[in-house]
Design an enzyme around this catalytic site. Structure first.
Site, PDB file in Angstrom:
ATOM      1  N   SER A 147       0.831  -1.217   0.000  1.00 39.58           N
ATOM      2  CA  SER A 147       0.000   0.000   0.000  1.00 39.58           C
ATOM      3  C   SER A 147       0.858   1.256   0.000  1.00 39.58           C
ATOM      4  O   SER A 147       0.337   2.363   0.111  1.00 39.58           O
ATOM      5  CB  SER A 147      -0.906   0.007   1.232  1.00 39.58           C
ATOM      6  OG  SER A 147      -0.125  -0.059   2.406  1.00 39.58           O
ATOM      7  N   ASN A 156      -1.476  -1.935  13.520  1.00 33.57           N
ATOM      8  CA  ASN A 156      -2.923  -1.704  13.544  1.00 33.57           C
ATOM      9  C   ASN A 156      -3.291  -0.415  14.274  1.00 33.57           C
ATOM     10  O   ASN A 156      -4.134   0.362  13.813  1.00 33.57           O
ATOM     11  CB  ASN A 156      -3.641  -2.900  14.175  1.00 33.57           C
ATOM     12  CG  ASN A 156      -3.397  -4.171  13.390  1.00 33.57           C
ATOM     13  OD1 ASN A 156      -2.869  -4.116  12.281  1.00 33.57           O
ATOM     14  ND2 ASN A 156      -3.754  -5.313  13.961  1.00 33.57           N
ATOM     15  N   THR A 186     -39.524  27.691  -8.309  1.00 36.14           N
ATOM     16  CA  THR A 186     -39.849  26.357  -7.804  1.00 36.14           C
ATOM     17  C   THR A 186     -40.210  25.564  -9.055  1.00 36.14           C
ATOM     18  O   THR A 186     -40.755  26.140 -10.015  1.00 36.14           O
ATOM     19  CB  THR A 186     -41.039  26.360  -6.814  1.00 36.14           C
ATOM     20  OG1 THR A 186     -42.179  26.870  -7.491  1.00 36.14           O
ATOM     21  CG2 THR A 186     -40.754  27.230  -5.603  1.00 36.14           C
ATOM     22  N   HIS A 187     -39.882  24.303  -9.071  1.00 36.12           N
ATOM     23  CA  HIS A 187     -40.087  23.459 -10.267  1.00 36.12           C
ATOM     24  C   HIS A 187     -39.389  24.046 -11.491  1.00 36.12           C
ATOM     25  O   HIS A 187     -39.828  23.832 -12.621  1.00 36.12           O
ATOM     26  CB  HIS A 187     -41.576  23.258 -10.586  1.00 36.12           C
ATOM     27  CG  HIS A 187     -42.414  22.909  -9.406  1.00 36.12           C
ATOM     28  ND1 HIS A 187     -42.686  21.606  -9.034  1.00 36.12           N
ATOM     29  CD2 HIS A 187     -43.020  23.689  -8.482  1.00 36.12           C
ATOM     30  CE1 HIS A 187     -43.436  21.608  -7.947  1.00 36.12           C
ATOM     31  NE2 HIS A 187     -43.644  22.860  -7.582  1.00 36.12           N
ATOM     32  N   SER A 226     -13.984  25.610 -27.212  1.00 38.44           N
ATOM     33  CA  SER A 226     -14.222  24.348 -27.901  1.00 38.44           C
ATOM     34  C   SER A 226     -13.169  24.191 -28.997  1.00 38.44           C
ATOM     35  O   SER A 226     -12.749  25.177 -29.602  1.00 38.44           O
ATOM     36  CB  SER A 226     -15.619  24.360 -28.517  1.00 38.44           C
ATOM     37  OG  SER A 226     -15.680  23.463 -29.601  1.00 38.44           O
ATOM     38  N   LYS A 271     -17.545  29.190 -28.862  1.00 33.93           N
ATOM     39  CA  LYS A 271     -17.912  28.636 -27.547  1.00 33.93           C
ATOM     40  C   LYS A 271     -17.060  29.164 -26.397  1.00 33.93           C
ATOM     41  O   LYS A 271     -15.869  29.354 -26.528  1.00 33.93           O
ATOM     42  CB  LYS A 271     -17.783  27.106 -27.566  1.00 33.93           C
ATOM     43  CG  LYS A 271     -18.820  26.386 -28.380  1.00 33.93           C
ATOM     44  CD  LYS A 271     -20.244  26.564 -27.866  1.00 33.93           C
ATOM     45  CE  LYS A 271     -20.509  25.873 -26.546  1.00 33.93           C
ATOM     46  NZ  LYS A 271     -20.508  24.422 -26.672  1.00 33.93           N
ATOM     47  N   ASN A 311     -17.085  27.815 -22.489  1.00 37.04           N
ATOM     48  CA  ASN A 311     -17.758  26.809 -21.662  1.00 37.04           C
ATOM     49  C   ASN A 311     -17.438  26.939 -20.173  1.00 37.04           C
ATOM     50  O   ASN A 311     -16.304  27.255 -19.813  1.00 37.04           O
ATOM     51  CB  ASN A 311     -17.344  25.409 -22.129  1.00 37.04           C
ATOM     52  CG  ASN A 311     -17.751  25.150 -23.566  1.00 37.04           C
ATOM     53  OD1 ASN A 311     -18.783  25.638 -24.022  1.00 37.04           O
ATOM     54  ND2 ASN A 311     -16.922  24.415 -24.295  1.00 37.04           N
ATOM     55  N   GLU A 339     -18.721  22.576 -14.419  1.00 37.62           N
ATOM     56  CA  GLU A 339     -19.113  21.225 -14.851  1.00 37.62           C
ATOM     57  C   GLU A 339     -18.246  20.162 -14.176  1.00 37.62           C
ATOM     58  O   GLU A 339     -18.738  19.109 -13.765  1.00 37.62           O
ATOM     59  CB  GLU A 339     -18.980  21.102 -16.371  1.00 37.62           C
ATOM     60  CG  GLU A 339     -20.008  21.914 -17.124  1.00 37.62           C
ATOM     61  CD  GLU A 339     -19.666  21.973 -18.608  1.00 37.62           C
ATOM     62  OE1 GLU A 339     -20.311  21.250 -19.374  1.00 37.62           O
ATOM     63  OE2 GLU A 339     -18.753  22.721 -18.989  1.00 37.62           O
ATOM     64  N   TYR A 396      -8.916  -5.680  13.635  1.00 39.81           N
ATOM     65  CA  TYR A 396      -8.370  -5.236  12.358  1.00 39.81           C
ATOM     66  C   TYR A 396      -8.482  -6.331  11.297  1.00 39.81           C
ATOM     67  O   TYR A 396      -8.272  -7.509  11.568  1.00 39.81           O
ATOM     68  CB  TYR A 396      -6.892  -4.834  12.525  1.00 39.81           C
ATOM     69  CG  TYR A 396      -6.264  -4.436  11.200  1.00 39.81           C
ATOM     70  CD1 TYR A 396      -6.421  -3.147  10.701  1.00 39.81           C
ATOM     71  CD2 TYR A 396      -5.553  -5.354  10.427  1.00 39.81           C
ATOM     72  CE1 TYR A 396      -5.876  -2.778   9.478  1.00 39.81           C
ATOM     73  CE2 TYR A 396      -5.008  -4.997   9.203  1.00 39.81           C
ATOM     74  CZ  TYR A 396      -5.171  -3.709   8.738  1.00 39.81           C
ATOM     75  OH  TYR A 396      -4.645  -3.355   7.518  1.00 39.81           O
ATOM     76  N   GLN A 456      -7.207  -1.555   4.810  1.00 37.46           N
ATOM     77  CA  GLN A 456      -6.152  -0.824   4.098  1.00 37.46           C
ATOM     78  C   GLN A 456      -6.736  -0.020   2.933  1.00 37.46           C
ATOM     79  O   GLN A 456      -6.159   0.969   2.487  1.00 37.46           O
ATOM     80  CB  GLN A 456      -5.110  -1.828   3.582  1.00 37.46           C
ATOM     81  CG  GLN A 456      -3.987  -1.220   2.791  1.00 37.46           C
ATOM     82  CD  GLN A 456      -2.876  -2.228   2.551  1.00 37.46           C
ATOM     83  OE1 GLN A 456      -2.183  -2.604   3.467  1.00 37.46           O
ATOM     84  NE2 GLN A 456      -2.753  -2.687   1.318  1.00 37.46           N
ATOM     85  N   LYS A 475      -7.723   4.201   2.668  1.00 39.64           N
ATOM     86  CA  LYS A 475      -6.937   5.400   2.368  1.00 39.64           C
ATOM     87  C   LYS A 475      -7.087   5.884   0.926  1.00 39.64           C
ATOM     88  O   LYS A 475      -7.156   7.088   0.692  1.00 39.64           O
ATOM     89  CB  LYS A 475      -5.465   5.167   2.748  1.00 39.64           C
ATOM     90  CG  LYS A 475      -5.285   5.291   4.270  1.00 39.64           C
ATOM     91  CD  LYS A 475      -3.942   4.871   4.776  1.00 39.64           C
ATOM     92  CE  LYS A 475      -3.728   3.382   4.777  1.00 39.64           C
ATOM     93  NZ  LYS A 475      -4.708   2.613   5.587  1.00 39.64           N
TER      94      LYS A 475
HETATM   95  N1  ARG Z   1      -0.970  -1.111   5.562  1.00 39.69           N
HETATM   96  C1  ARG Z   1      -1.896  -1.499   6.595  1.00 39.69           C
HETATM   97  C2  ARG Z   1      -3.165  -0.638   6.457  1.00 39.69           C
HETATM   98  O1  ARG Z   1      -3.107   0.375   5.862  1.00 39.69           O
HETATM   99  C3  ARG Z   1      -1.304  -1.294   7.943  1.00 39.69           C
HETATM  100  C4  ARG Z   1      -1.782  -2.211   8.983  1.00 39.69           C
HETATM  101  C5  ARG Z   1      -1.388  -3.579   8.650  1.00 39.69           C
HETATM  102  N2  ARG Z   1      -1.589  -4.490   9.696  1.00 39.69           N
HETATM  103  C6  ARG Z   1      -1.447  -5.791   9.518  1.00 39.69           C
HETATM  104  N3  ARG Z   1      -1.616  -6.537  10.500  1.00 39.69           N
HETATM  105  N4  ARG Z   1      -1.190  -6.283   8.316  1.00 39.69           N
HETATM  106  O2  ARG Z   1      -4.203  -0.983   6.970  1.00 39.69           O
END
Ligand code: ARG
Length: 465
Positions: free
Chosen positions: A24, A111, A156-157, A278, A284, A286, A291, A318, A323, A326
């Site tokens: 990650s 964790n 309205t509407h 455009s 144009k 825009n 948007e 956990y 993971q 994020k």
């Molecule tokens: N990269 C993990 C996450 O973002 C960190 C925690 C991992 N914990 C584990 N026991 N593998 O959640």
């Protein structure tokens, strides 16, 4: 063996595909500064509790600080083989300080560490979003003040309904963003709880002092349950929910500006510097910024849905599923911040076509309710008044006139109770200024709302200093 921090029990190296699939670090490297700040506080606490020595803590802290500089200076290469930001930093620490690096992870786990980092990061981002919201609200108040005389049709509407001040319209959006502000502030209370020390799930056998870590990291509160601490992402979902509602408001404002800037409405003109052309149609111009904000709303809803679905039915405590939080969170934060920021810049540059707005307000019988209200003040029941005015509107339509263009004799056909003073009532300044009920569009009310908003913003400015 590939030399993982956790591979003691493993008989073979991790498959490269698995390494890539589970890593990650591409996403969570963004947490590095908060990860290091959390680790430094952890070291200080460990030393204070004599779990490690003062010299060891000093070494660890020095190492962590130089890693922070390496990363900030772009000299640090994150390695997927080390999985995530936490282990990348810990592995690197060994190169800086040697064996003592192995003591950093005493009395904690990834964790509680990742929960801490995410909370610290989101706390900072929430402050940033609150700042952007403050700027946006200030610009809405600025526009409202500047254009206090502009009358437009309220709808309205999507049909012309009653005239309102353009400032009343802008101040309606101010209220929405004020509620968003309150939501992000309340969210901060629940983000601001220290989870570090919950360790993997059950707490730790070491005599840690979570209160001290909390104090060092500016957390007013410490978690009450270690299982909950490592498996709670409510604060993420709550933040995404507040972000989604805020994006609903942004998308509504965008939609108004898009159709207001069409030739059919021509209520506003986008500044050239905030428009695009455009590639095929030379004429144009825009409203792409609006948007895109409207379109990006979907991404933020998507992040909320992804997080809710990811957490649904997850057993304690956990699970690696978490993971995934994020990517969703980071994308939503980036999107929301970008949208709020660009609107803070666009709004003061918006050109208002007050003539078009007034013209639209004065055509289409937007003062019909006022004629009915007039009859009510002369003793007619509202329903009968409504009916009589409906007939008058039908007549005026046939004559291709507005109600205020009809002669007194013509109006009296629909009710003999109508007198010369009706024309004052039908005038647009009276239509606006007689709507003095709380929150109504009368200029006096809107000016009061503007003053109240200015006081709120001033107060917030003082608090944020
Ligand atoms: N990269 C993990 C996450 O973002 C960190 C925690 C991992 N914990 C584990 N026991 N593998 O959640």
């Amino acid at each position: 063996m590939s030399g993982k921090l956790w591979d003691g029990r493993f008989g073979e190296a991790t498959d490269r595909n698995v390494e890539r699939f589970t890593a990650s670090v591409k996403t969570d490297s963004r947490l590095y500064a908060h990860d290091i700040a959390g680790s430094i506080a952890h070291c200080k606490m460990l030393a204070r509790q004599a779990i490690i020595s003062g010299e060891e803590a000093a070494l660890l802290i020095k190492g962590l600080q130089s890693i922070k500089e390496e990363i900030a200076g772009g000299e640090f290469e994150f390695d997927e083989a080390a999985e995530d930001v936490h282990m990348n930093i810990e592995c690197r620490l060994a190169l800086h300080v040697g064996d003592v690096a192995k003591k950093l992870h005493t009395a904690r786990s990834r964790n509680d560490q990742v929960a801490l980092d995410t909370r610290m990061w989101l706390r900072d981002e929430s402050e940033e979003i609150l700042r952007c919201l403050r700027i946006l609200r200030r610009e809405l108040v600025g526009l409202s003040k500047k254009h206090i005389d502009v009358v437009m049709p309220g709808y309205t509407h999507m049909q012309r309904a009653q005239p309102v001040l353009l400032s009343h319209y802008f101040m309606a959006y101010y209220e929405m963003f004020k509620r968003d502000t309150a939501r992000f502030r309340e969210g901060l209370v629940r983000i601001n709880v220290l989870p570090l020390g919950s360790a993997a799930l059950a707490g730790t056998t070491f005599p840690i002092d979570m209160g001290y870590t909390a104090e060092l990291l500016g957390f007013p509160e410490v978690v009450a349950n270690s299982l909950d601490a490592v498996s709670d992402r409510d604060f993420v979902i709550e933040f995404l929910s507040a972000s989604s509602i805020c994006m609903v408001h942004m998308s509504r404002l965008s939609e108004e500006l898009i159709y207001w800037s069409s030739a059919e409405f021509a209520f506003v003109e986008m500044p050239d510097s905030f428009s695009t052309g455009s590639s095929i149609m030379p004429q144009k111009k825009n409203p792409d910024v609006c948007e895109l904000v409207r379109g990006k709303t979907g991404r933020v809803f998507g992040s909320l849905m992804a997080s809710l679905t990811m957490m649904k039915s997850l057993p304690l405590a956990y699970n690696r599923d978490m993971q995934e939080d994020k990517d969703a969170l980071f994308d939503a934060v980036d999107t929301l911040r970008a949208c709020l920021a660009i609107y803070g810049k666009l709004l003061p540059k918006l050109r208002i076509n007050s003539g078009r707005m007034r013209d639209a307000a004065e055509h289409g019988f937007a003062n019909a309710t006022d004629l009915a209200d007039y009859l009510v003040t002369r003793g007619v029941g509202f329903r009968d008044a409504h009916h009589a005015v409906g007939k008058a509107v039908g007549y005026a339509l046939e004559k291709k006139k507005e109600l205020h263009d009809l002669a007194l004799e013509e109006l009296r056909v629909f009710s003999p109770l109508i007198d010369q003073d009706v024309f004052d009532v039908l005038s647009f300044s009276s239509v606006i200024n007689r709507r003095r009920s709380t929150g109504g569009t009368a200029t006096k009310n809107v000016l009061e709302a503007i003053s109240a908003a200015e006081a709120e913003l001033e107060q917030e400015n003082c608090e944020s200093k």
